[in-house]
Design a protein around this motif. Structure first.
Motif, mmCIF file in Angstrom:
data_model
loop_
_atom_site.group_PDB
_atom_site.id
_atom_site.type_symbol
_atom_site.label_atom_id
_atom_site.label_comp_id
_atom_site.label_asym_id
_atom_site.label_seq_id
_atom_site.Cartn_x
_atom_site.Cartn_y
_atom_site.Cartn_z
ATOM 1 N N LEU A 43 0.827 -1.194 0.000
ATOM 2 C CA LEU A 43 0.000 0.000 0.000
ATOM 3 C C LEU A 43 0.868 1.255 0.000
ATOM 4 O O LEU A 43 1.786 1.388 0.808
ATOM 5 N N ASP A 44 0.573 2.173 -0.915
ATOM 6 C CA ASP A 44 1.276 3.452 -0.998
ATOM 7 C C ASP A 44 0.440 4.469 -0.221
ATOM 8 O O ASP A 44 -0.442 5.133 -0.785
ATOM 9 N N ILE A 45 0.692 4.571 1.074
ATOM 10 C CA ILE A 45 -0.154 5.379 1.957
ATOM 11 C C ILE A 45 -0.205 6.842 1.543
ATOM 12 O O ILE A 45 -1.295 7.432 1.448
ATOM 13 N N PRO A 46 0.940 7.508 1.266
ATOM 14 C CA PRO A 46 0.867 8.916 0.860
ATOM 15 C C PRO A 46 0.021 9.122 -0.404
ATOM 16 O O PRO A 46 -0.735 10.094 -0.495
ATOM 17 N N ALA A 47 0.150 8.219 -1.371
ATOM 18 C CA ALA A 47 -0.621 8.368 -2.610
ATOM 19 C C ALA A 47 -2.107 8.144 -2.367
ATOM 20 O O ALA A 47 -2.951 8.843 -2.939
ATOM 21 N N ILE A 48 -2.435 7.161 -1.533
ATOM 22 C CA ILE A 48 -3.844 6.906 -1.216
ATOM 23 C C ILE A 48 -4.464 8.143 -0.574
ATOM 24 O O ILE A 48 -5.562 8.581 -0.948
ATOM 25 N N LYS A 49 -3.745 8.741 0.383
ATOM 26 C CA LYS A 49 -4.266 9.922 1.060
ATOM 27 C C LYS A 49 -4.385 11.107 0.103
ATOM 28 O O LYS A 49 -5.377 11.850 0.144
ATOM 29 N N ALA A 50 -3.402 11.272 -0.779
ATOM 30 C CA ALA A 50 -3.446 12.369 -1.745
ATOM 31 C C ALA A 50 -4.646 12.205 -2.683
ATOM 32 O O ALA A 50 -5.310 13.194 -3.045
ATOM 33 N N HIS A 51 -4.919 10.968 -3.060
ATOM 34 C CA HIS A 51 -6.036 10.719 -3.978
ATOM 35 C C HIS A 51 -7.370 10.993 -3.291
ATOM 36 O O HIS A 51 -8.248 11.665 -3.859
ATOM 37 N N VAL A 52 -7.522 10.488 -2.090
ATOM 38 C CA VAL A 52 -8.761 10.736 -1.336
ATOM 39 C C VAL A 52 -8.997 12.230 -1.182
ATOM 40 O O VAL A 52 -10.121 12.727 -1.373
ATOM 41 N N LEU A 53 -7.949 12.969 -0.875
ATOM 42 C CA LEU A 53 -8.087 14.408 -0.666
ATOM 43 C C LEU A 53 -8.451 15.128 -1.963
ATOM 44 O O LEU A 53 -9.297 16.032 -1.966
ATOM 45 N N ARG A 54 -7.832 14.745 -3.083
ATOM 46 C CA ARG A 54 -8.184 15.397 -4.355
ATOM 47 C C ARG A 54 -9.632 15.103 -4.736
ATOM 48 O O ARG A 54 -10.346 15.987 -5.234
ATOM 49 N N LEU A 55 -10.090 13.886 -4.508
ATOM 50 C CA LEU A 55 -11.473 13.540 -4.816
ATOM 51 C C LEU A 55 -12.446 14.340 -3.958
ATOM 52 O O LEU A 55 -13.466 14.837 -4.445
ATOM 53 N N ALA A 56 -12.118 14.462 -2.676
ATOM 54 C CA ALA A 56 -12.983 15.230 -1.785
ATOM 55 C C ALA A 56 -13.032 16.695 -2.210
ATOM 56 O O ALA A 56 -14.100 17.321 -2.234
#
Length: 312
Positions: free
Chosen positions: A25-38
């Protein structure tokens, strides 16, 4: 049992889950993606839909991804963005457990695929029994995920879905089959306050809204969430020609993303154009070389959409 509440109308994203080159799991990328979607205005995020590679994750990773999504939203002030969890599995027992895990990790609803290991055994009786038993046991409301591509060709018709909608804890469906006739039959029989019918593809977003859908849960939202928000805004404001024009562009984009590499293709487009993550998927899926995107004849349609997205 009192009737449970469906997800609110809007546009949702079956989020891709980013891995590193070692398939961790690429945690920083997952968080960045969730934030951009939000920030793109999505009503909710579906964790572990087909684009989220649920079948490639351990139970612990599935729960971790849900919790990480919920925490990222809450930490950044997006408390009202829903988290829906894909909880489909090949046994009733495991599906029930995944629904419990989803609740504990912060999901508000569960999206459930019909089991498909033994298609000849999935009779009408067994399909109804499976979804009802899961809904009976689930601590959160469930939704029916209809996507024959990933269920060995099992395609639930409107009669089956409408029958299941009678269960007080089954509150909606995602129709990735793209069948507008099926969608309209359901919306004409079931009030959206009780049962939310979502188009499962961007190329049926506006057409579904015109037929009374609650909105869409669609893969292309991973790339251009704001444009989906514009279609939804135009529709609600009665600006139908503007909505039709933009829907046409989304239709071309939906076709394009289906042609350039599936889940890895979505990740490659996101990482190349928005600066986080990579195209890595878990085997047996194949990772797309992002450097080859420009050789794909359909890629320009996506670049055109991304240009519009960045202007919003």
């Amino acid at each position: 049992m009192a009737r449970s509440i469906p997800p609110p109308p809007g546009y949702y994203v079956p989020a891709v889950l980013f891995f590193d080159e070692n398939e961790e799991l690429d945690i920083p990328a997952i968080k960045a993606h969730v934030l951009r979607l939000a920030k793109g205005g999505v009503t909710g995020i579906l964790v572990q839909g087909s684009n989220g590679e649920a079948q490639h994750l351990s139970h612990e990773e599935r729960k971790q991804a849900i919790a990480l999504t919920r925490a990222t939203l809450d930490e950044n002030g997006f408390n009202n963005v829903l988290v829906i969890a894909g909880t489909g599995a090949q046994s009733t027992r495991e599906t029930k457990k995944l629904c419990v895990d989803a609740k504990e990790a912060g999901a508000s609803h569960a999206l459930v695929l019909t089991p498909s290991t033994w298609p000849p055994q999935m009779t009408l009786e067994n399909i109804l029994r499976f979804h009802r038993e899961v809904a009976d046991a689930s601590p959160i409301p469930t939704m029916i995920y209809n996507f024959a591509v990933v269920t060995a060709g099992i395609d639930l018709d409107s009669d089956i879905i409408a029958t299941l909608a009678g269960h007080p804890n089954i509150v909606g469906t995602k129709l990735s089959c793209g069948n507008i006739g099926k969608l309209h039959r359901l919306t004409s029989r079931l009030p959206s306050s009780d049962f939310a019918v979502f188009a499962g593809r961007s190329d049926t977003f506006l057409h579904g809204l015109n037929a009374g859908s609650a909105g869409a849960i669609a893969a292309l939202v991973n790339i251009v969430p704001k444009l989906h928000g514009q279609v939804y805004k135009f529709f609600r404001e009665g600006k139908l020609q503007e909505a039709i024009d933009l829907q046409g562009k989304l239709g071309h984009g939906d076709w394009a993303i289906s042609k350039i590499g599936g889940v890895s293709g979505v990740k490659a487009v996101v990482s190349t154009n928005f600066g986080y993550g990579g195209p890595y998927v878990r085997g047996p899926l194949k990772t797309l070389d992002a450097e080859n995107l420009n050789t794909q004849k359909h890629y320009q349609a996506l670049l055109d959409l991304i240009e519009l997205e960045k202007e919003l």
